[in-house]
Design a protein around this motif. Structure first.
Motif, mmCIF file in Angstrom:
data_model
loop_
_atom_site.group_PDB
_atom_site.id
_atom_site.type_symbol
_atom_site.label_atom_id
_atom_site.label_comp_id
_atom_site.label_asym_id
_atom_site.label_seq_id
_atom_site.Cartn_x
_atom_site.Cartn_y
_atom_site.Cartn_z
ATOM 1 N N ALA A 151 1.048 -1.152 0.104
ATOM 2 C CA ALA A 151 -0.072 0.026 -0.190
ATOM 3 C C ALA A 151 0.674 1.130 -0.186
ATOM 4 C CB ALA A 151 -1.030 -0.010 1.247
ATOM 5 N N HIS A 152 2.102 1.187 0.713
ATOM 6 C CA HIS A 152 2.857 2.391 0.854
ATOM 7 C C HIS A 152 3.538 2.585 -0.549
ATOM 8 C CE1 HIS A 152 6.446 4.576 2.399
ATOM 9 N NE2 HIS A 152 6.996 4.151 1.317
ATOM 10 N N GLU A 153 3.831 1.323 -1.174
ATOM 11 C CA GLU A 153 4.510 1.538 -2.854
ATOM 12 C C GLU A 153 3.367 1.983 -3.871
ATOM 13 O OE1 GLU A 153 7.563 1.163 -3.228
ATOM 14 O OE2 GLU A 153 7.985 0.561 -1.405
ATOM 15 N N SER A 155 0.986 4.102 -3.025
ATOM 16 C CA SER A 155 0.765 5.447 -2.661
ATOM 17 C C SER A 155 1.751 6.254 -3.410
ATOM 18 C CB SER A 155 0.884 5.940 -1.193
ATOM 19 O OG SER A 155 -0.134 4.960 -0.438
ATOM 20 N N HIS A 156 3.009 5.761 -3.484
ATOM 21 C CA HIS A 156 4.059 6.471 -4.362
ATOM 22 C C HIS A 156 3.363 6.648 -5.808
ATOM 23 C CE1 HIS A 156 7.219 7.089 -1.533
ATOM 24 N NE2 HIS A 156 7.344 5.877 -1.303
ATOM 25 N N VAL A 157 2.908 5.670 -6.424
ATOM 26 C CA VAL A 157 2.401 5.661 -7.743
ATOM 27 C C VAL A 157 1.305 6.749 -7.721
ATOM 28 C CG1 VAL A 157 1.059 4.494 -9.492
ATOM 29 C CG2 VAL A 157 3.122 3.422 -8.148
ATOM 30 N N ASP A 255 15.974 3.409 0.150
ATOM 31 C CA ASP A 255 14.971 3.680 -0.915
ATOM 32 C C ASP A 255 13.805 4.483 -0.222
ATOM 33 O OD1 ASP A 255 16.484 2.332 -2.906
ATOM 34 O OD2 ASP A 255 15.096 1.000 -3.273
ATOM 35 N N HIS A 256 13.425 4.250 0.884
ATOM 36 C CA HIS A 256 12.287 4.805 1.440
ATOM 37 C C HIS A 256 12.718 5.587 2.758
ATOM 38 C CE1 HIS A 256 9.613 2.825 -1.476
ATOM 39 N NE2 HIS A 256 10.572 1.795 -1.174
ATOM 40 N N PRO A 257 13.702 6.615 2.678
ATOM 41 C CA PRO A 257 14.068 7.176 3.755
ATOM 42 C C PRO A 257 13.073 7.706 4.975
ATOM 43 C CG PRO A 257 14.009 8.941 1.995
ATOM 44 C CD PRO A 257 13.616 7.656 1.523
HETATM 45 ZN ZN ZN Z 1 8.611 4.760 0.093
#
Ligand code: ZN
Length: 479
Positions: A151-153, A155-157, A255-257
């Motif tokens: 879901a986090h990934e 959301s980046h989209v 990659d996801h600081p």
């Molecule tokens: Zn991220």
């Protein structure tokens, strides 16, 4: 995730502008008129954070086109799990989550891939191409945690962070110098063509901490809407942090600081959503079966993706030199090297035949030769402090996007055509395989920090260092 090749990221983003969280007071007016009937609704979710996309010069269709190209590259570079059941499970889970994703009406062609990499990581390319490492599945305690990562990934989209980042990169002047110098052989032209040559190079996957926080918040909302325990994302982060205390942080965090108060911010969003629903889904027997299957997959050793087939080393540098005249300096370079001017006019690269390699995905990367660029910096040529700080900035820019780039020898003073300069040696992964040596020489000039990067694979560097010194000896600043 690291895809080999030179990468670059802007540091001068408008991070602060991105998160414009508006609180929506949906339901308040309705409650006022409906009066008593509302009392029977146990918990009215009224204040979820509204997230807004950042500045973007690309269209959603560009996201899809770029993402598709980058995904094709990624598939060539990353080892697949080769487990149809796992891919099918990820696709089913991912699609269920994507249905709850606020895409503003855009139909993204979502794809979900399992990568046979033990590193705990996942990434999504613009347009909806999601890659989940086996390590992330193995690290998840339950389906809700894995759903949280996906879901986090997603959301980046939806928030289009990749092309938002690229928009900022294209516009930041410092970037154009390095961008142009590194990809000096691109013909320029359309923005998309240019971008295509460094999609896999990382700019689409370098998110700011603000972007991360947004993806956490939206990811939590998606989890909630899909019926999962919305705390799962925060729990996964807590687990990763606890497990890696004192050790190397998991790849996911590079990659996801980590934004500040990451877990606290997710918890806050859970509150806004009305807390954890009593029937929230945490696990499934399907997840447990998939996790067992993933744990049993053969381990693929990480290899540096080089060009396919054996690569012949370039011919030794010629001792006779050709001249090159730029607007503010001149130099001489071996006459059997080719010149690759930067389409933006700010930099140039020189490389022998065979010194520019295909990174395995149809994109060019310099493995042997010299890159010259100009980075934005202000200061007098003799101002040692300004020279130091501008040099650190360029090194940081390079390191941010080349996680394996390390300083091996630092801060030695030298003179270049009488001008004070700094010499720094770095090591990095070479596109020719193994490690490479990068000799960085920086000089402060009226036009900015002029930097020279002399590079060759470590094993071959001794055959080049004399040539690099000779080239630098010929540098003449002309204004
Ligand atoms: Zn991220």
């Amino acid at each position: 995730m690291s895809i080999p090749g030179l990468k670059w990221k802007t540091l001068r983003g408008n991070a602060g502008r991105e998160l414009r969280a508006r609180r929506e007071h949906r339901g308040m007016a309705a409650g006022f008129f409906l009066g008593l009937s509302l009392l029977f609704v146990p918990c009215a979710p009224a204040q979820r954070t509204q997230l807004k996309q950042g500045w973007n010069k690309f269209s959603p269709q560009d996201d899809i086109n770029l993402g598709k190209r980058a995904a094709t590259d990624a598939e060539k570079l990353l080892p697949p799990c080769n487990a149809p059941k796992v891919d099918a499970y990820l696709t089913q889970l991912g699609t269920r989550l994507a249905q709850k994703l606020p895409t503003g009406g855009v139909q993204y062609p979502f794809e979900f891939h399992c990568v046979n990499d033990k590193a705990i990581n996942a990434f999504a390319l613009p347009g909806g191409y999601v890659f989940v490492n086996r390590g992330a599945i193995e690290a998840a305690d339950n389906e809700a945690q894995l759903a949280g990562v996906i879901a986090h990934e997603l959301s980046h989209v939806a928030l289009r962070h990749g092309t938002n980042q690229a928009t900022k990169a294209m516009l930041a002047e410092t970037g154009l110098g390095i961008f142009g110098a590194v990809f000096g052989d691109t013909t320029g032209g359309a923005l998309l063509t240019q971008l295509g040559s460094f999609t896999a190079g990382g700019v689409l996957l370098r998110y700011s901490r603000t972007a991360e926080s947004q993806a956490d918040v939206m990811g939590t909302q998606v989890l909630y809407d899909a019926g999962y325990d919305p705390r799962a994302l925060a729990q996964f982060f807590e687990k990763l942090e606890a497990e890696t205390k004192g050790k190397n942080p998991p790849e996911f965090f590079s990659d996801h600081p980590n934004p500040e108060h990451r877990v606290g911010r997710v918890d806050e969003e859970v509150e806004k959503l009305g807390g954890v629903p009593p029937n929230a889904k945490r696990d499934s027997s399907e997840f447990e079966a998939i996790k067992r299957e993933v744990l049993a997959l053969p381990v693929v050793k990480k290899t540096v993706a080089g060009p396919p087939g054996a690569v012949a080393a370039p011919a030794p540098p010629s001792r006779s030199f050709s001249e090159y005249q730029a607007s503010s300096y001149a130099l001489k370079y071996p006459d059997n090297w080719k010149k690759y001017p930067d389409s933006n006019g700010g930099g140039v690269s020189f490389a022998p035949e065979g010194g520019v390699l295909d990174d395995g995905s149809g994109h060019s990367t310099l493995a042997y030769g010299l890159i010259i660029g100009v980075a934005q910096a202000v200061g007098d040529a003799n101002d040692g402090k300004a020279l130091n700080s501008a040099t650190s900035q360029v090194i940081q820019d390079l390191q941010k996007s080349n996680p394996s780039m390390k300083i091996t020898r630092q801060g030695e003073r030298l003179r270049l055509n009488g001008q004070p300069g700094i010499s720094t040696f770095l090591s990095n992964v070479s596109p020719a395989g193994g490690q490479e040596t990068d000799w960085l020489v920086t000089v402060l000039r009226p036009e900015g920090l002029v930097y020279f990067v002399c590079l060759a694979p470590q094993s071959a560097y001794d055959n080049y260092d004399k040539t690099f010194s000779s080239i630098l000896d010929t540098v003449r600043f002309t204004r």
